[in-house]
Write an enzyme that holds these catalytic residues in place. Structure first.
Site, PDB file in Angstrom:
ATOM      1  CG  ASP A  16      50.430  35.498  39.875  1.00 27.25           C
ATOM      2  OD1 ASP A  16      49.384  35.787  39.271  1.00 27.25           O
ATOM      3  OD2 ASP A  16      50.777  36.030  40.946  1.00 27.25           O
ATOM      4  CD  GLU A  63      48.988  37.676  35.815  1.00 30.67           C
ATOM      5  OE1 GLU A  63      47.829  38.109  35.742  1.00 30.67           O
ATOM      6  OE2 GLU A  63      49.575  37.480  36.890  1.00 30.67           O
TER       7      GLU A  63
END
Length: 882
Positions: free
Chosen positions: A475, A512
């Site tokens: 993340d 990400e």
């Protein structure tokens, strides 16, 4: 400004501090008198007159930091250097309150603040990176070690196995070491005991010395709701279920082969009536013959090879005791109108049972709310997660975990703060004002600090060694440095089957790669962002393809922006945001170029003729929101997708963008076209769970806390979730005016037949991708040799059509059956005839997966003498035999 709970000063080395010039206002640093105040027990007041009860050290000011320091901390390039006099014991000073203060010539206090201690603690305790932290077993004897270099004392509080939660613990002193760690060796009867650390430490947020009772950041097991750590032996045979022990991990030939299904553990079985009620929503459901397992088996048979699980580490937002969870009234939810505001007002209950889990508490322990009632307390979670992983491996599916090392749920003295109460100020990153950074939505972890990075690296290794995890999705990976990600990769690569039971080189890494916040534009370090991971084999999600296919961007003020796959030109929705016909036509050409680049791996050096300009361009010469569109050096550095857990599902995006009068049968075709553009390109692929059968979250763009109601996932393909009411106001109210009429329209809710048709068409896409290595070329060189867009930007190009040719006659052959494959996508609402001179040779036929598939329309596609007949809203794949 007197801000002693902030940390504007940065203590860099034992004799050097930095002060950011932005904090000084109109004052010149050189004209001020600087001092460092130190008080073991706190109580510093920089305004106080002499004499005072704390030590004061004058600081020599220089206008700039040394070059080598700036190289290590580039965000401090304009900071003032503050030098300590000789003889200051930095390690001892940091065990108390530390304040940097500046006074003007009149003695007036200009500025005062606490300090950031991360850099100097890394300098003072370099050997700590080699310490074995957490729980260790040696011949049946446990030991504990924790890093707490600023602590005055650390004790372990021990509750024997079976002790009541209200019993007083034994208090045992831990021994300090020169590397800043504290340790203790236990006894065999400590097995299954509960423990906490009692850390006597100065807490800047309280301004005094406190005793923090805190769990172990390296915990391997926890009690209910994470109140205490558990001394568990994960090698205990009782925690090694046969399905996990005896089932090997499926292997990928290469990272580009990965096709992942992003799935939440609770969503998987919460509504599955084939699963016993007590197992629904838990890890254990994956071992049962339920609708979800059968659905995954169908996808795996078609070519899916990976399940990507939303966070399963211990997180803070969900009540782990099922008996204490509060649930919305199901009858009130079911009786609400499809466009009602009622459901959104009740789904976010106190002591809730659902959350995505992006609020980390303990990184190495499975989340208890996803375990069965009998496994929540202690190491039973480990057995259930291992059984889940073994069951998925048995289906031929690898397991990727979504990890969130960029932030924690709490910081400082917060109730869920573990790291902040162990070593106050160290683990979290501070912004330019000295506040803990929250650009990631939560307290940001400074993984550029050595022991914070160590926790991240060792946690990843723990999940691979202890659970046989096959990959990780990180993340907000751009908030970590490239160097940190390379250390993660190196630590995994060092794992071997003989020594560790796994081949760490087979573990895939991606995340990400967004560029924002206090670390943006390499402000503090070279980030792990798009375009900066060349040669690492670490992938980033591509927003280029996603936005070109869907249209617009996830945070548009108007969600009706259309794209290549959602009818921008051929099925305009009339929204002014899309512009007039000329604007839409030009945008379609730009989107088509981004689609073509995405199909070619989003490679920066890939060359093709642009649909927009007719000129030959490199990928990095195409523009995407002010950046180069092509950014990867190799195809495994990109993850192709068109929807994910966050933002609207693909079906919901299509619903927001297409005109309401488009029939459901055509919406199914649009769904397939959009998935095809993500699935048949030269990169690893990710689907959000349910995208293959039109899953809806009732248009919710951020369902992280929207409960089971809005996150409904029905593997019986009976109800896609659309029309569950207006989604929660906090993230969606600005769009309710668009949503309300759509949710009220019953024609926009697909029936079971439409859901099945979408699923079967999606399975055909998987079969096509799996059928040939031409869809999974392993290098940029292979892609450059074999991939082309033969009509792009030429006289033959038809608007709204993309044709990709995979020519195995060029370069070393990879396919024994076919010497060429063509992927033709018609995103128009009408059938077209597309001339492709490169396909004039006879022998072209639609792919066998189309011929045997459920979509009768695509079987009408033809190639006659280089002219393709393509039905409306169709992705047709043609093959040419050797």
């Amino acid at each position: 400004m007197l801000e002693l709970t902030l940390a504007r000063g940065i203590w860099l080395t034992p004799d050097l501090l930095a002060w950011p010039p932005c904090a000084l206002g109109e004052h010149a640093a050189s004209a001020l008198d600087w001092a460092l105040h130190a008080a073991p027990e706190g109580g510093i007041d920089p305004r106080a007159a002499e004499p005072v009860a704390w030590q004061t050290f004058p600081l020599a000011v220089e206008p700039a930091l040394p070059d080598d320091i700036v190289a290590q901390h580039p965000h401090l390039a304009r900071a003032v250097a503050l030098w300590l006099p000789p003889g200051v014991d930095a390690a001892e000073t940091l065990r108390g309150q530390v304040v940097v203060a500046a006074h003007d010539a009149s003695g007036t206090l200009v500025e005062a603040s606490g300090v950031q201690n991360g850099p100097v603690l890394d300098r003072l305790y370099p050997e700590a990176v080699h310490a074995r932290l957490g729980l260790r077993w040696d011949a049946g004897v446990p030991s504990l070690r924790v890093w707490a270099p600023t602590a005055r004392q650390v004790d372990v509080l021990l509750w024997p196995s079976g002790a009541a939660s209200t019993d007083a613990p034994r208090r045992l002193a831990m021994a300090p070491a020169s590397d800043g760690t504290w340790s203790i060796t236990g006894a065999p009867d400590w097995a299954e005991a509960r423990y906490q650390y009692a850390v006597t430490v100065f807490a800047p947020t309280f301004g005094r010395v406190v005793e923090n009772r805190v769990t172990d950041p390296y915990s391997v097991a926890l009690t209910v709701n994470s109140t205490r750590s558990v001394i568990a032996d994960l090698d205990d045979p009782a925690l090694r279920p046969p399905v996990w022990e005896d089932t090997p991990s499926p292997l990928l030939g290469h990272a580009v082969d990965q096709v992942a299904y992003e799935l939440h553990v609770r969503d998987f079985s919460r509504s599955d009536e084939l699963i016993a009620p007590e197992l629904r929503g838990t890890y254990a459901a994956f071992t049962e013959d339920g609708h979800g397992r059968r659905h995954l088996a169908r996808l795996a048979a078609a070519g899916l090879n990976t399940v990507q699980l939303l966070p399963i580490f211990d997180y803070a937002s969900v009540e782990e005791d099922a008996a204490r969870q509060v649930h919305p009234d199901p009858s009130a939810l079911r009786s609400a109108a499809p466009d009602s505001e009622g459901p959104q007002g009740v789904v976010r209950t106190p002591r809730r049972s659902f959350n995505w889990g992006y609020d980390p508490w303990h990184y190495q322990v499975p989340e208890g709310s996803l375990a069965t009632a009998g496994a929540v307390d202690g190491a039973g979670r480990t057995r259930e997660v291992r059984a889940m992983i073994g069951a998925l491996h048995g289906l031929g599916l690898r397991v990727v975990l979504d990890q969130v090392y960029n932030h924690t749920d709490g910081s400082g003295q917060g109730a869920t703060s573990v790291l902040g109460r162990l070593v106050p100020g160290y683990y979290h990153r501070h912004d330019r004002d000295g506040e803990v950074s929250h650009s990631t939505c939560c307290p940001g972890v400074a993984t550029e600090h050595a022991i914070a990075e160590k926790l991240m690296v060792e946690s990843v290794v723990h999940w691979v060694r202890a659970y046989r995890v096959d990959g990780f999705r990180f993340d907000l990976m751009g908030h970590h440095s490239r160097a940190t990600m390379e250390r993660v990769r190196a630590a995994l690569d060092a794992l071997t089957p003989d020594a560790d039971g796994v081949d760490g080189r087979a573990v895939t890494l991606y995340g990400e790669g967004w560029n924002f916040g206090e670390v943006a534009d390499n402000t503090r370090f070279v980030q792990a962002t798009q375009g900066q991971l060349g040669g690492t084999g670490i992938g980033t999600f591509s927003d280029r393809l996603r936005d070109a296919v869907r249209g617009g961007a996830p945070f548009d003020d108007d969600p009706r922006v259309q794209g290549f796959g959602t009818g921008l030109v051929t099925t305009p929705n009339g929204a002014a945001v899309n512009g007039d016909a000329g604007v839409r036509g030009q945008q379609l050409l730009r989107d088509a170029d981004l689609v073509q680049l995405g199909l070619a791996g989003t490679l920066r050096a890939f060359r093709f003729r642009s649909q927009e300009t007719g000129e030959v361009v490199r990928g990095d010469q195409l523009a995407y929101r002010g950046q180069p569109a092509g950014y990867a050096d190799e195809p495994d550095e990109v993850i192709s997708y068109v929807d994910a857990h966050d933002n609207e599902t693909l079906f919901d995006a299509i619903t927001m963008k297409l005109p309401p009068d488009v029939p459901m049968a055509q919406r199914v075709r649009v769904n397939t076209v959009c998935l095809a553009l993500a699935t048949l390109g030269q990169s690893p692929v990710m689907w959000h769970a349910g995208s293959d059968f039109l899953r809806s979250k009732s248009l919710d763009r951020n369902s992280f806390d929207s409960g089971d109601w809005f996150n409904h996932l029905d593997f019986t393909l009976a109800d896609n979730g659309f029309g569950a009411g207006l989604p929660p106001a906090s993230d969606n109210a600005a769009h309710w005016r668009f949503m309300r009429p759509l949710l009220a329209d019953p024609s926009l809710k697909p029936d079971a037949g439409a859901m099945l048709a979408a699923h079967e068409a999606a399975c055909d896409l998987l079969r096509i991708r799996a059928s040939s290595k031409l869809f999974r070329l392993r290098s940029a060189a292979q892609i450059e040799a074999k991939v082309s867009f033969p009509v792009s930007g030429t006289w033959a190009q038809t608007s709204g059509v993309v044709v990709m040719l995979l020519d195995d006659r060029r370069g070393e052959g990879v396919d024994a059956r076919w010497d060429a494959i063509a992927v033709a996508v018609n995103a128009n609402a009408w059938s077209v005839r597309q001339e492709v001179p490169a396909m004039r040779a006879g022998g072209w036929a639609v792919h066998p997966a189309h011929e045997a598939g459920a979509d009768a329309v695509v079987r009408r596609a033809r190639c006659d003498d280089g002219v393709l007949a393509l039905p409306a809203w169709t992705c047709a794949v043609f093959v040419h035999p050797r």
